[in-house]
Design a protein around this motif. Structure first.
Motif, PDB file in Angstrom:
ATOM      1  N   GLU A 141      60.790  39.978  64.962  1.00  0.00           N
ATOM      2  CA  GLU A 141      61.578  41.200  65.001  1.00  0.00           C
ATOM      3  C   GLU A 141      61.259  42.091  63.800  1.00  0.00           C
ATOM      4  O   GLU A 141      61.213  41.644  62.664  1.00  0.00           O
ATOM      5  CB  GLU A 141      63.075  40.856  64.990  1.00  0.00           C
ATOM      6  N   GLY A 142      61.027  43.359  64.086  1.00  0.00           N
ATOM      7  CA  GLY A 142      60.792  44.333  63.029  1.00  0.00           C
ATOM      8  C   GLY A 142      59.354  44.443  62.572  1.00  0.00           C
ATOM      9  O   GLY A 142      59.049  45.272  61.715  1.00  0.00           O
ATOM     10  N   LEU A 143      58.451  43.635  63.124  1.00  0.00           N
ATOM     11  CA  LEU A 143      57.045  43.705  62.740  1.00  0.00           C
ATOM     12  C   LEU A 143      56.296  44.571  63.740  1.00  0.00           C
ATOM     13  O   LEU A 143      56.281  44.275  64.936  1.00  0.00           O
ATOM     14  CB  LEU A 143      56.426  42.306  62.685  1.00  0.00           C
ATOM     15  N   GLU A 144      55.665  45.631  63.266  1.00  0.00           N
ATOM     16  CA  GLU A 144      54.936  46.538  64.145  1.00  0.00           C
ATOM     17  C   GLU A 144      53.548  45.994  64.458  1.00  0.00           C
ATOM     18  O   GLU A 144      52.917  45.350  63.633  1.00  0.00           O
ATOM     19  CB  GLU A 144      54.810  47.916  63.495  1.00  0.00           C
ATOM     20  N   ALA A 145      53.088  46.313  65.668  1.00  0.00           N
ATOM     21  CA  ALA A 145      51.762  45.860  66.096  1.00  0.00           C
ATOM     22  C   ALA A 145      50.703  46.929  65.912  1.00  0.00           C
ATOM     23  O   ALA A 145      49.583  46.779  66.381  1.00  0.00           O
ATOM     24  CB  ALA A 145      51.813  45.427  67.559  1.00  0.00           C
ATOM     25  N   ALA A 146      51.028  48.025  65.217  1.00  0.00           N
ATOM     26  CA  ALA A 146      50.102  49.134  65.047  1.00  0.00           C
ATOM     27  C   ALA A 146      48.836  48.697  64.317  1.00  0.00           C
ATOM     28  O   ALA A 146      48.880  47.872  63.403  1.00  0.00           O
ATOM     29  CB  ALA A 146      50.778  50.262  64.277  1.00  0.00           C
ATOM     30  N   GLU A 147      47.717  49.244  64.748  1.00  0.00           N
ATOM     31  CA  GLU A 147      46.445  48.944  64.093  1.00  0.00           C
ATOM     32  C   GLU A 147      46.431  49.592  62.713  1.00  0.00           C
ATOM     33  O   GLU A 147      46.670  50.789  62.574  1.00  0.00           O
ATOM     34  CB  GLU A 147      45.286  49.481  64.931  1.00  0.00           C
ATOM     35  N   PRO A 148      46.167  48.831  61.659  1.00  0.00           N
ATOM     36  CA  PRO A 148      46.207  49.385  60.303  1.00  0.00           C
ATOM     37  C   PRO A 148      44.998  50.264  60.007  1.00  0.00           C
ATOM     38  O   PRO A 148      43.958  50.166  60.667  1.00  0.00           O
ATOM     39  CB  PRO A 148      46.182  48.130  59.419  1.00  0.00           C
ATOM     40  N   ILE A 149      45.153  51.124  59.013  1.00  0.00           N
ATOM     41  CA  ILE A 149      44.019  51.897  58.508  1.00  0.00           C
ATOM     42  C   ILE A 149      43.314  51.032  57.477  1.00  0.00           C
ATOM     43  O   ILE A 149      43.898  50.653  56.458  1.00  0.00           O
ATOM     44  CB  ILE A 149      44.498  53.206  57.865  1.00  0.00           C
ATOM     45  N   ALA A 150      42.069  50.684  57.746  1.00  0.00           N
ATOM     46  CA  ALA A 150      41.356  49.771  56.854  1.00  0.00           C
ATOM     47  C   ALA A 150      39.897  50.205  56.743  1.00  0.00           C
ATOM     48  O   ALA A 150      39.325  50.745  57.698  1.00  0.00           O
ATOM     49  CB  ALA A 150      41.435  48.339  57.389  1.00  0.00           C
ATOM     50  N   PRO A 151      39.281  49.996  55.593  1.00  0.00           N
ATOM     51  CA  PRO A 151      37.881  50.389  55.414  1.00  0.00           C
ATOM     52  C   PRO A 151      36.945  49.595  56.322  1.00  0.00           C
ATOM     53  O   PRO A 151      37.095  48.378  56.475  1.00  0.00           O
ATOM     54  CB  PRO A 151      37.603  50.066  53.947  1.00  0.00           C
ATOM     55  N   VAL A 152      36.006  50.286  56.939  1.00  0.00           N
ATOM     56  CA  VAL A 152      34.941  49.641  57.704  1.00  0.00           C
ATOM     57  C   VAL A 152      33.677  49.725  56.869  1.00  0.00           C
ATOM     58  O   VAL A 152      33.284  50.803  56.421  1.00  0.00           O
ATOM     59  CB  VAL A 152      34.723  50.326  59.070  1.00  0.00           C
ATOM     60  N   ALA A 160      54.993  47.296  49.405  1.00  0.00           N
ATOM     61  CA  ALA A 160      56.231  47.307  50.200  1.00  0.00           C
ATOM     62  C   ALA A 160      55.952  46.945  51.647  1.00  0.00           C
ATOM     63  O   ALA A 160      56.755  46.252  52.290  1.00  0.00           O
ATOM     64  CB  ALA A 160      56.887  48.687  50.103  1.00  0.00           C
ATOM     65  N   VAL A 161      54.816  47.404  52.172  1.00  0.00           N
ATOM     66  CA  VAL A 161      54.453  47.109  53.564  1.00  0.00           C
ATOM     67  C   VAL A 161      54.234  45.612  53.757  1.00  0.00           C
ATOM     68  O   VAL A 161      54.745  45.000  54.705  1.00  0.00           O
ATOM     69  CB  VAL A 161      53.196  47.892  53.974  1.00  0.00           C
ATOM     70  N   THR A 162      53.467  45.003  52.866  1.00  0.00           N
ATOM     71  CA  THR A 162      53.176  43.578  53.021  1.00  0.00           C
ATOM     72  C   THR A 162      54.410  42.724  52.758  1.00  0.00           C
ATOM     73  O   THR A 162      54.597  41.686  53.413  1.00  0.00           O
ATOM     74  CB  THR A 162      52.027  43.156  52.087  1.00  0.00           C
ATOM     75  N   GLN A 163      55.253  43.137  51.818  1.00  0.00           N
ATOM     76  CA  GLN A 163      56.474  42.386  51.554  1.00  0.00           C
ATOM     77  C   GLN A 163      57.388  42.398  52.767  1.00  0.00           C
ATOM     78  O   GLN A 163      57.991  41.371  53.129  1.00  0.00           O
ATOM     79  CB  GLN A 163      57.200  42.950  50.340  1.00  0.00           C
ATOM     80  N   ALA A 164      57.505  43.545  53.415  1.00  0.00           N
ATOM     81  CA  ALA A 164      58.337  43.640  54.625  1.00  0.00           C
ATOM     82  C   ALA A 164      57.784  42.750  55.724  1.00  0.00           C
ATOM     83  O   ALA A 164      58.542  42.085  56.446  1.00  0.00           O
ATOM     84  CB  ALA A 164      58.413  45.090  55.090  1.00  0.00           C
ATOM     85  N   ALA A 165      56.466  42.719  55.866  1.00  0.00           N
ATOM     86  CA  ALA A 165      55.846  41.871  56.886  1.00  0.00           C
ATOM     87  C   ALA A 165      56.101  40.394  56.596  1.00  0.00           C
ATOM     88  O   ALA A 165      56.427  39.611  57.498  1.00  0.00           O
ATOM     89  CB  ALA A 165      54.345  42.147  56.957  1.00  0.00           C
ATOM     90  N   ARG A 166      55.979  40.005  55.336  1.00  0.00           N
ATOM     91  CA  ARG A 166      56.235  38.609  54.962  1.00  0.00           C
ATOM     92  C   ARG A 166      57.665  38.201  55.296  1.00  0.00           C
ATOM     93  O   ARG A 166      57.908  37.132  55.860  1.00  0.00           O
ATOM     94  CB  ARG A 166      56.011  38.427  53.459  1.00  0.00           C
ATOM     95  N   GLU A 167      58.603  39.032  54.898  1.00  0.00           N
ATOM     96  CA  GLU A 167      60.006  38.700  55.129  1.00  0.00           C
ATOM     97  C   GLU A 167      60.308  38.591  56.615  1.00  0.00           C
ATOM     98  O   GLU A 167      61.081  37.709  57.028  1.00  0.00           O
ATOM     99  CB  GLU A 167      60.892  39.748  54.465  1.00  0.00           C
ATOM    100  N   ALA A 168      59.724  39.456  57.412  1.00  0.00           N
ATOM    101  CA  ALA A 168      59.957  39.401  58.860  1.00  0.00           C
ATOM    102  C   ALA A 168      59.408  38.112  59.444  1.00  0.00           C
ATOM    103  O   ALA A 168      60.065  37.452  60.267  1.00  0.00           O
ATOM    104  CB  ALA A 168      59.321  40.613  59.529  1.00  0.00           C
ATOM    105  N   VAL A 169      58.206  37.710  59.038  1.00  0.00           N
ATOM    106  CA  VAL A 169      57.598  36.484  59.558  1.00  0.00           C
ATOM    107  C   VAL A 169      58.384  35.264  59.103  1.00  0.00           C
ATOM    108  O   VAL A 169      58.655  34.344  59.890  1.00  0.00           O
ATOM    109  CB  VAL A 169      56.122  36.386  59.130  1.00  0.00           C
ATOM    110  N   ARG A 170      58.770  35.235  57.848  1.00  0.00           N
ATOM    111  CA  ARG A 170      59.450  34.059  57.310  1.00  0.00           C
ATOM    112  C   ARG A 170      60.861  33.898  57.848  1.00  0.00           C
ATOM    113  O   ARG A 170      61.457  32.829  57.697  1.00  0.00           O
ATOM    114  CB  ARG A 170      59.460  34.131  55.781  1.00  0.00           C
ATOM    115  N   ALA A 171      61.388  34.922  58.475  1.00  0.00           N
ATOM    116  CA  ALA A 171      62.705  34.810  59.103  1.00  0.00           C
ATOM    117  C   ALA A 171      62.637  34.039  60.413  1.00  0.00           C
ATOM    118  O   ALA A 171      63.679  33.674  60.978  1.00  0.00           O
ATOM    119  CB  ALA A 171      63.286  36.204  59.351  1.00  0.00           C
TER     120      ALA A 171
END
Length: 500
Positions: free
Chosen positions: A322-333, A451-462
């Motif tokens: 819950e609360g984790l978005e599946a959007a494709e991230p902007i990342a260097p190619v 902040a983005v990665t911390q939010a993702a961690r907390e969502a997964v660990r819940a």
């Protein structure tokens, strides 16, 4: 053995953990789970494990075509290599410095020694002045007399350097480092993450150059005097020679780490399956089911650790977190072209162990002269034969090789190498080439990224029995990926072991 311990051991042997992803994070997580007797299965969608740590045969030489080194910070990677029996094969690079190319009116020059992320502590030092010129040095000197209006509150590295030291320091010294090391623009880099302590030192000293001097003075004596202040992603696929980066490698290539991890996993009866993609996670009464790309296969497990790049990880996790978005991230190619060249003109290593470029001056962003940087590469090659790695692409910038076929990409890399190294490298000099494409994790030092990665961690660990690790969460570089994978594996395996 006592009866409770017997039951715990039996429970461990009957408890399965599935690790999705066979990069270094996944292999380390699997190893940690196997240590306590859990049944572990690793699923890797491609035909090979190791992620960005990989090798290939190029012109009869076995070479790193991805990560070529690791940060020595904390001794974490070295400890693992010792455990795996590779400690005696750890090697240090040639200490010769890197150069910067594409400097207006100068061409190329050695990258100044000292500084933090390319920021000098003395703009009038001869090696700094050679790059930025007298006008650039005098503009940077204004930093010492400018009122400290917003000191201590800067977030953007680019804005801070531009306002305090001027465009020449930013464009010619800082931007080549952030582009070559982070694949990112200086304006997008968070000062506090990339250079911890710099803002606080700026407040105390009243100038940015003074802050750099203070930060350098506080560094441990074991750290090279001109190393970056932060742990740059030195194991990233596009790693160029950072100024004085504290790194080491493995004789014979970093892929030996992958081979040793896999051998240990097989000895521990861990099942490592390649060519198998995890397509869906779903809850069951006893834990999880992992649907794979193999027919209608669904594997059951008490716990699942997802060790994939950010895009695939989010896509797999979002439906059950819950609360984790599946959007494709902007990342260097990034594309890295490894060249084996018959070029005696390179015997003298005319521009150190590699070259960073002023953004916009070349279509390549960086070059590593591998046979000048690593003795083992030089010794493996015939006299006069050299190995050069040319990197293309950065944040928001498609690699110049993207639309080219392999032959054209190799020719462009050869041409760029000649320009960056200042020697003639005719087409006849090219013996062999290898090209690989990577999607890097967005740099951990990017503004707002923490902040983005911390939010993702907390969502997964819940979510009970679910874990996630990898460079997109830990930051790039083995010195960050390995401890993060260990910590996440410890958390998940504890839940799996102590849940009936």
């Amino acid at each position: 053995m006592s009866e409770p311990l017997d039951r715990l051991v039996q429970h461990a042997h009957e408890t399965r953990v599935i690790v999705v992803g066979g990069g270094i994070a996944g292999l380390v997580a699997a190893r940690e789970c196997a240590k306590v007797g859990l049944r572990v299965t690793v699923l890797e969608a491609t035909d090979v494990v190791g992620g960005v740590v990989r090798s290939a045969e190029v012109g009869g030489l076995t070479l790193d075509v991805g990560a070529e080194s690791f940060a020595t910070r904390g001794g974490i990677v070295r400890d693992l290599l010792d455990e795996l029996g590779l400690g005696e094969d750890v090697v240090s690079p040639n200490p010769a410095g890197a150069w910067v190319a594409g400097v207006p009116g100068v061409g190329a020059a050695p990258l100044p020694k000292g500084g933090v992320l390319g920021i000098p502590d003395n703009p009038f030092a001869p090696d700094v002045r050679r790059v930025i010129g007298w006008s650039g040095a005098w503009r940077a000197y204004l930093d010492r007399v400018r009122p400290p209006l917003t000191i201590g509150h800067a977030h953007s590295l680019g804005k801070l350097v531009r306002s305090r030291l001027g465009e020449r320091v930013l464009d010619r010294l800082v931007a080549p480092v952030t582009s070559g090391v982070y694949s990112a623009r200086p304006d997008d880099i968070d000062v506090d993450l990339a250079a911890p302590g710099l803002n606080a030192a700026l407040t105390r000293t009243g100038s940015l150059t003074g802050a750099v001097a203070e930060v350098r003075a506080r560094r441990p004596q074991t750290r090279p005097a001109d190393a970056p202040a932060s742990d740059a992603p030195v194991t990233g696929a596009a790693k160029a020679p950072a100024p004085g980066g504290a790194v080491q490698g493995i004789r014979g290539g970093m892929s030996r780490l992958v081979d040793a991890l896999v051998a240990g996993l097989r000895d521990a009866e861990v099942e490592v399956r390649t060519g198998v993609r995890a397509e869906r996670l779903s809850r069951t009464a006893d834990g999880w089911a992992v649907s794979t790309s193999v027919d209608d296969e669904a594997l059951s497990a008490r716990a699942v650790i997802v060790a994939l790049p950010e895009g695939p990880a989010r896509a797999l996790l979002a439906p059950v977190v819950e609360g984790l978005e599946a959007a494709e991230p902007i990342a260097p190619v990034v594309e890295v072209v490894t060249l084996v060249l018959e070029a005696p003109a390179l015997d003298a290593a005319p521009r150190g162990t590699g070259v960073l470029t002023v953004p916009g001056s070349h279509v390549a962003k960086a070059l590593t002269h591998s046979s000048a940087k690593w003795d083992w590469v030089r010794d493996a090659a015939e006299p006069g034969v050299h190995v050069v790695r040319v990197s293309f692409g950065a944040q928001g910038e498609e690699p110049a090789t993207a639309a080219l076929d392999d032959d054209a990409a190799a020719d462009l890399a050869r041409s760029e190498a000649a320009a960056m190294l200042g020697v003639e490298l005719p087409a006849s000099a090219l013996r062999a080439a290898h090209r690989v494409r990577y999607v890097q994790s967005q740099p951990a030092a990017t503004i707002g990224r923490a902040a983005v990665t911390q939010a993702a961690r907390e969502a997964v660990r819940a979510v009970t029995g679910l874990g996630a690790t990898g460079a997109w969460l830990s930051g790039t570089g083995l010195a960050q990926v390995i401890p993060d994978a260990r910590d996440e594996a410890d958390r998940v395996r504890s839940v799996a072991l102590w849940t009936s």
